[in-house]
Write a protein that holds these residues in place. Sequence first.
Motif, PDB file in Angstrom:
ATOM      1  N   ASP A  42      -4.957 -11.660   9.241  1.00  0.00           N
ATOM      2  CA  ASP A  42      -5.731 -10.676   8.273  1.00  0.00           C
ATOM      3  C   ASP A  42      -4.812  -9.452   8.228  1.00  0.00           C
ATOM      4  OD1 ASP A  42      -8.410  -9.878   7.100  1.00  0.00           O
ATOM      5  OD2 ASP A  42      -7.908  -8.194   7.541  1.00  0.00           O
ATOM      6  N   PRO A  43      -4.534  -8.813   6.945  1.00  0.00           N
ATOM      7  CA  PRO A  43      -3.725  -7.692   6.867  1.00  0.00           C
ATOM      8  C   PRO A  43      -4.260  -6.355   7.411  1.00  0.00           C
ATOM      9  CG  PRO A  43      -4.631  -8.255   4.676  1.00  0.00           C
ATOM     10  CD  PRO A  43      -5.229  -9.388   5.614  1.00  0.00           C
ATOM     11  N   ASN A  44      -5.454  -6.434   7.856  1.00  0.00           N
ATOM     12  CA  ASN A  44      -6.228  -5.167   8.288  1.00  0.00           C
ATOM     13  C   ASN A  44      -6.107  -5.150   9.639  1.00  0.00           C
ATOM     14  OD1 ASN A  44      -7.681  -4.232   5.620  1.00  0.00           O
ATOM     15  ND2 ASN A  44      -8.374  -6.373   5.610  1.00  0.00           N
ATOM     16  N   ASP A  45      -4.922  -4.891  10.083  1.00  0.00           N
ATOM     17  CA  ASP A  45      -4.519  -4.720  11.671  1.00  0.00           C
ATOM     18  C   ASP A  45      -4.697  -3.327  12.138  1.00  0.00           C
ATOM     19  OD1 ASP A  45      -3.466  -6.840  13.660  1.00  0.00           O
ATOM     20  OD2 ASP A  45      -2.226  -4.964  13.886  1.00  0.00           O
ATOM     21  N   GLY A  46      -5.611  -3.069  12.550  1.00  0.00           N
ATOM     22  CA  GLY A  46      -5.986  -1.710  13.082  1.00  0.00           C
ATOM     23  C   GLY A  46      -4.770  -0.941  14.063  1.00  0.00           C
ATOM     24  N   GLN A  47      -4.525  -1.966  14.810  1.00  0.00           N
ATOM     25  CA  GLN A  47      -3.488  -1.447  15.873  1.00  0.00           C
ATOM     26  C   GLN A  47      -1.984  -1.193  15.188  1.00  0.00           C
ATOM     27  OE1 GLN A  47      -4.575  -0.438  19.068  1.00  0.00           O
ATOM     28  NE2 GLN A  47      -2.649   0.413  18.972  1.00  0.00           N
ATOM     29  N   THR A  48      -1.726  -2.173  14.408  1.00  0.00           N
ATOM     30  CA  THR A  48      -0.405  -1.878  13.322  1.00  0.00           C
ATOM     31  C   THR A  48      -0.618  -0.522  12.813  1.00  0.00           C
ATOM     32  OG1 THR A  48       0.185  -4.200  13.329  1.00  0.00           O
ATOM     33  CG2 THR A  48       0.722  -2.624  11.524  1.00  0.00           C
ATOM     34  N   LEU A  49      -1.617  -0.461  12.104  1.00  0.00           N
ATOM     35  CA  LEU A  49      -1.734   0.973  11.303  1.00  0.00           C
ATOM     36  C   LEU A  49      -1.534   2.137  12.298  1.00  0.00           C
ATOM     37  CD1 LEU A  49      -4.708   0.098   8.884  1.00  0.00           C
ATOM     38  CD2 LEU A  49      -1.951  -0.040   8.353  1.00  0.00           C
ATOM     39  N   TYR A  50      -2.294   2.088  13.537  1.00  0.00           N
ATOM     40  CA  TYR A  50      -1.969   3.309  14.475  1.00  0.00           C
ATOM     41  C   TYR A  50      -0.811   3.554  15.019  1.00  0.00           C
ATOM     42  CZ  TYR A  50      -2.739   5.922  18.633  1.00  0.00           C
ATOM     43  OH  TYR A  50      -2.336   6.902  19.528  1.00  0.00           O
ATOM     44  N   ASN A  51      -0.170   2.246  15.327  1.00  0.00           N
ATOM     45  CA  ASN A  51       1.353   2.451  16.080  1.00  0.00           C
ATOM     46  C   ASN A  51       2.294   2.984  15.017  1.00  0.00           C
ATOM     47  OD1 ASN A  51       0.184   1.210  18.282  1.00  0.00           O
ATOM     48  ND2 ASN A  51       1.068  -0.518  17.948  1.00  0.00           N
ATOM     49  N   ARG A  52       2.316   2.529  13.747  1.00  0.00           N
ATOM     50  CA  ARG A  52       3.246   3.018  12.889  1.00  0.00           C
ATOM     51  C   ARG A  52       2.930   4.194  11.740  1.00  0.00           C
ATOM     52  NH1 ARG A  52       6.711  -1.420  11.405  1.00  0.00           N
ATOM     53  NH2 ARG A  52       7.573   0.051  10.223  1.00  0.00           N
ATOM     54  N   MET A  53       1.753   4.971  12.317  1.00  0.00           N
ATOM     55  CA  MET A  53       1.271   5.870  11.314  1.00  0.00           C
ATOM     56  C   MET A  53       2.141   7.400  11.675  1.00  0.00           C
ATOM     57  SD  MET A  53      -2.628   7.038  12.498  1.00  0.00           S
ATOM     58  CE  MET A  53      -2.805   8.185  13.871  1.00  0.00           C
ATOM     59  N   PHE A  54       2.875   7.266  12.855  1.00  0.00           N
ATOM     60  CA  PHE A  54       3.513   8.626  13.408  1.00  0.00           C
ATOM     61  C   PHE A  54       4.904   8.897  12.768  1.00  0.00           C
ATOM     62  CE2 PHE A  54       1.168   6.838  16.885  1.00  0.00           C
ATOM     63  CZ  PHE A  54       0.042   7.777  17.206  1.00  0.00           C
ATOM     64  N   GLY A  55       5.559   7.920  12.299  1.00  0.00           N
ATOM     65  CA  GLY A  55       6.662   8.316  11.543  1.00  0.00           C
ATOM     66  C   GLY A  55       6.592   8.079  10.070  1.00  0.00           C
ATOM     67  N   ARG A  56       7.586   8.384   9.222  1.00  0.00           N
ATOM     68  CA  ARG A  56       7.696   8.623   7.873  1.00  0.00           C
ATOM     69  C   ARG A  56       7.804   7.285   7.289  1.00  0.00           C
ATOM     70  NH1 ARG A  56      11.778  11.977   5.575  1.00  0.00           N
ATOM     71  NH2 ARG A  56      12.960  11.720   7.410  1.00  0.00           N
ATOM     72  N   ASP A  57       8.305   6.106   7.873  1.00  0.00           N
ATOM     73  CA  ASP A  57       8.437   4.765   7.344  1.00  0.00           C
ATOM     74  C   ASP A  57       7.028   4.201   7.039  1.00  0.00           C
ATOM     75  OD1 ASP A  57      10.046   2.653   6.631  1.00  0.00           O
ATOM     76  OD2 ASP A  57       9.263   1.624   8.478  1.00  0.00           O
ATOM     77  N   ASP A  58       7.387   3.731   5.580  1.00  0.00           N
ATOM     78  CA  ASP A  58       5.965   3.103   4.998  1.00  0.00           C
ATOM     79  C   ASP A  58       6.214   1.639   4.878  1.00  0.00           C
ATOM     80  OD1 ASP A  58       4.726   5.668   5.133  1.00  0.00           O
ATOM     81  OD2 ASP A  58       5.102   6.099   3.350  1.00  0.00           O
ATOM     82  N   SER A  59       7.056   0.980   5.186  1.00  0.00           N
ATOM     83  CA  SER A  59       7.421  -0.232   5.069  1.00  0.00           C
ATOM     84  C   SER A  59       6.278  -1.102   5.485  1.00  0.00           C
ATOM     85  CB  SER A  59       8.695  -0.812   5.730  1.00  0.00           C
ATOM     86  OG  SER A  59       8.772  -0.669   7.147  1.00  0.00           O
ATOM     87  N   HIS A  60       5.593  -1.068   6.624  1.00  0.00           N
ATOM     88  CA  HIS A  60       4.517  -1.817   7.123  1.00  0.00           C
ATOM     89  C   HIS A  60       3.396  -1.873   6.090  1.00  0.00           C
ATOM     90  CE1 HIS A  60       3.388   2.310   8.128  1.00  0.00           C
ATOM     91  NE2 HIS A  60       2.126   2.037   8.465  1.00  0.00           N
ATOM     92  N   LEU A  61       3.247  -0.633   5.695  1.00  0.00           N
ATOM     93  CA  LEU A  61       2.013  -0.542   4.468  1.00  0.00           C
ATOM     94  C   LEU A  61       2.314  -1.223   3.477  1.00  0.00           C
ATOM     95  CD1 LEU A  61       0.973   3.213   4.688  1.00  0.00           C
ATOM     96  CD2 LEU A  61      -0.215   1.468   5.579  1.00  0.00           C
ATOM     97  N   GLU A  62       3.665  -1.084   2.779  1.00  0.00           N
ATOM     98  CA  GLU A  62       3.933  -1.794   1.545  1.00  0.00           C
ATOM     99  C   GLU A  62       3.818  -3.338   2.034  1.00  0.00           C
ATOM    100  OE1 GLU A  62       7.830  -0.281   1.191  1.00  0.00           O
ATOM    101  OE2 GLU A  62       7.372   1.539   0.451  1.00  0.00           O
ATOM    102  N   LEU A  63       4.081  -3.808   3.143  1.00  0.00           N
ATOM    103  CA  LEU A  63       3.971  -5.164   3.149  1.00  0.00           C
ATOM    104  C   LEU A  63       2.719  -5.745   3.168  1.00  0.00           C
ATOM    105  CD1 LEU A  63       6.442  -7.416   5.510  1.00  0.00           C
ATOM    106  CD2 LEU A  63       3.748  -7.797   5.417  1.00  0.00           C
ATOM    107  N   LEU A  64       1.801  -4.923   4.163  1.00  0.00           N
ATOM    108  CA  LEU A  64       0.354  -5.261   4.146  1.00  0.00           C
ATOM    109  C   LEU A  64      -0.294  -5.163   2.950  1.00  0.00           C
ATOM    110  CD1 LEU A  64      -0.309  -3.614   7.768  1.00  0.00           C
ATOM    111  CD2 LEU A  64       0.024  -5.950   7.239  1.00  0.00           C
ATOM    112  N   PHE A  65      -0.220  -4.074   2.134  1.00  0.00           N
ATOM    113  CA  PHE A  65      -0.856  -4.107   0.622  1.00  0.00           C
ATOM    114  C   PHE A  65      -0.382  -5.416  -0.054  1.00  0.00           C
ATOM    115  CE2 PHE A  65      -1.193   0.870   1.009  1.00  0.00           C
ATOM    116  CZ  PHE A  65      -2.536   0.639   1.084  1.00  0.00           C
ATOM    117  N   ASP A  66       0.751  -5.893   0.231  1.00  0.00           N
ATOM    118  CA  ASP A  66       1.077  -6.975  -0.706  1.00  0.00           C
ATOM    119  C   ASP A  66      -0.019  -8.282  -0.449  1.00  0.00           C
ATOM    120  OD1 ASP A  66       3.501  -6.167  -1.852  1.00  0.00           O
ATOM    121  OD2 ASP A  66       4.708  -7.062  -0.400  1.00  0.00           O
ATOM    122  N   TYR A  67      -0.473  -8.222   0.833  1.00  0.00           N
ATOM    123  CA  TYR A  67      -1.452  -9.539   1.182  1.00  0.00           C
ATOM    124  C   TYR A  67      -2.939  -8.836   1.267  1.00  0.00           C
ATOM    125  CZ  TYR A  67       2.789 -11.868   2.379  1.00  0.00           C
ATOM    126  OH  TYR A  67       3.816 -12.777   2.096  1.00  0.00           O
TER     127      TYR A  67
END
Length: 421
Positions: free
Chosen positions: A244-269
Amino acid sequence: MAASLPNNPSLDRFRRDARRLQRAVRAGVPHAVSLVERHHPDGMRVDRSAFTLTDAQLVVARGYGFASWPRLKRYLEIAAELRRDPVDARPRDDAERFCALACLQYSAADEPARWAEAADLLTVQPDLPARSIYAAAVVGDPEAVRAHLAADRSAATRDGGPFRWVPLVYLVYSRVAQSDAVATARVLLDSGADPASGYLWQGLPTPFTALTGCFGEGEQGPGRQPRHPQWEPLARLLLERGADPNDGQTLYNRMFGRDDSHLELLFDYGLGTGDGGAWRQRLGDATESPAEMMRRQVDWAQAHGFDRRLALLARHGFAPDTAPSSTAAPRPPSVHAAGSPEAVAAAVRAGAHVDAYEDGHSALHQQAWIGDVEMVRALLAAGANPDLLDDMFGMTPLAWAEYARQPGTAAILRSVTGSTR
């Protein structure tokens, strides 16, 4: 969703909390009475002597975000089966020691030196992957994994090793050199491994999934908790197989920096849609819904000036609820809320103090920690003092960069300070 629970939560602890609360309410302790007024559906009764243990248990449960004491108890029963504590692992042999050293455990112990020690152990004992499917997964060796599965196909779904993880989780949390991580993941998935595999770190309700391991990062920073080198193809494979793309721990871990590549990929799914998948089915309201996850992302991006992230979220239907009121007092400019080098300069021009402290450190400390070279340069150009000491450890931004294993920001700061305090 549940509020923040203590690490390794237990029913005995909450029972003791409820008994203490009952005694404190009956004694009229102001803090205890305030808790009841805030969390009991009937508020504080006039006769405090009638405050029962059942009342206290309800307040304790609601204080942690559960609707009732039975729901809190039910969560703890489920969490007991899914709880893992990598920090407290006790390897029984060299194969388990190798796995423990090679993988992110999401603690302050994570750092490249551990992975180097694991690599040294493998050099001395190259047969470790042949001894254990978990070690074979750690090195991403599809042929070694196939050999283990030929002997016992159920090994693909059996937890074990130092952390009691399934092989797929060791594969994606590994940070040593791997032969072919994607091919190994495919072998495990074809043999029945669950793409939603994961665990509850010290029993807390946000699962650390296989996806979480792919995307990496977190509070220790990307230098100590980096994303998997093959994070994108691994994540796509897991998502295509049903994670499931709704991975709360990923969203938390990656929210501190400016890179949004994780969001772009997860939105694809389908990030932000659906019912939350297998983990929400298991944990219910103890974990965030997709809507709650996205609200947290919007709020963080707005508070920290991540305009590009806000635009990305808005394109997918997730935007701040309302525009600021014209009558509301304007927020003072802050470099801590600057989400880009341009915003740093604009905040300083608007009167922001470039060396202002937030949570005991300057913006330069924070950007040095997460390794944002452009932001460090922008802050220095705006006049940030590289010799400031934080309020927690008495360390400079350079020391933060060095501890966080951020060579890029460390090099810049070293050139202007020459100090490692």
